[in-house]
Design an enzyme around this catalytic site. Structure first.
Site, PDB file in Angstrom:
ATOM      1  N   THR A  16       0.833  -1.209   0.000  1.00 41.80           N
ATOM      2  CA  THR A  16       0.000   0.000   0.000  1.00 41.80           C
ATOM      3  C   THR A  16       0.865   1.254   0.000  1.00 41.80           C
ATOM      4  OG1 THR A  16      -1.785  -1.156   1.128  1.00 41.80           O
ATOM      5  CG2 THR A  16      -1.823   1.252   1.244  1.00 41.80           C
ATOM      6  N   CYS A  17       1.965   1.210   0.718  1.00 44.05           N
ATOM      7  CA  CYS A  17       2.859   2.369   0.800  1.00 44.05           C
ATOM      8  C   CYS A  17       3.468   2.696  -0.566  1.00 44.05           C
ATOM      9  CB  CYS A  17       3.970   2.097   1.809  1.00 44.05           C
ATOM     10  SG  CYS A  17       3.348   1.622   3.446  1.00 44.05           S
TER      11      CYS A  17
END
Length: 156
Positions: free
Chosen positions: A47-48
């Site tokens: 997600t980052c």
């Protein structure tokens, strides 16, 4: 947890640049400027790397037009943060490596992921004005809503 109206805790950060290793503290990094600090649980994580940092990379020019400096915080070392910055074309964003997690802990925004990764930052964003926190946006687990680049643009 850090609250609006509170000064950022004093901390020394190490940076890796094309010129080598350098350092700066929170006072020199945040004095006389408006900034957004967004924190990710880990560099190179899904997600980052696929959403959180890329959103800020895409909108970096808009933040700059509004006079807001961007900082990405993670409990990783300076070498990892530099490699992630380069791999994501994130040169407009200052990468804050919190290698031992002490800054994240001082903010009251650390989490322990156990054997999976140990001490990490929760996903969050702070709006900072001259070293003072004016907004605190902490995500619920597994979410990317209140700390996204789009959400931060609406707050500033």
């Amino acid at each position: 947890m850090i609250q609006p109206g509170t000064a950022l805790p004093r901390h020394d950060f190490t940076f890796i640049t094309d010129s080598g290793k350098t350092s700066a503290d929170t006072q020199s990094l945040f004095a006389s400027k408006k900034a957004v600090i967004f924190a990710v649980p880990g560099a190179f994580t899904p997600t980052c790397s696929q959403a959180h940092l890329p959103g800020f990379v895409t909108l970096a020019d808009e933040f700059q037009r509004q006079g807001v400096a961007l900082f990405c915080l993670s409990v990783n070392d300076a070498f990892v943060m530099r490699a992630w910055q380069q791999s994501q074309n994130a040169g407009a964003i200052t990468m804050l490596a919190d290698g031992d997690g002490s800054f994240t802990q001082a903010l009251g925004l650390a989490k322990d992921t156990g054997a999976f990764g140990g001490l990490r930052a929760r996903r969050f964003a702070l709006v900072v004005d001259n070293g003072m926190v004016t907004q605190v946006c902490v995500e619920q687990p597994g979410k990317l809503d209140v700390s996204s680049a789009e959400a931060m643009l609406k707050l500033i």
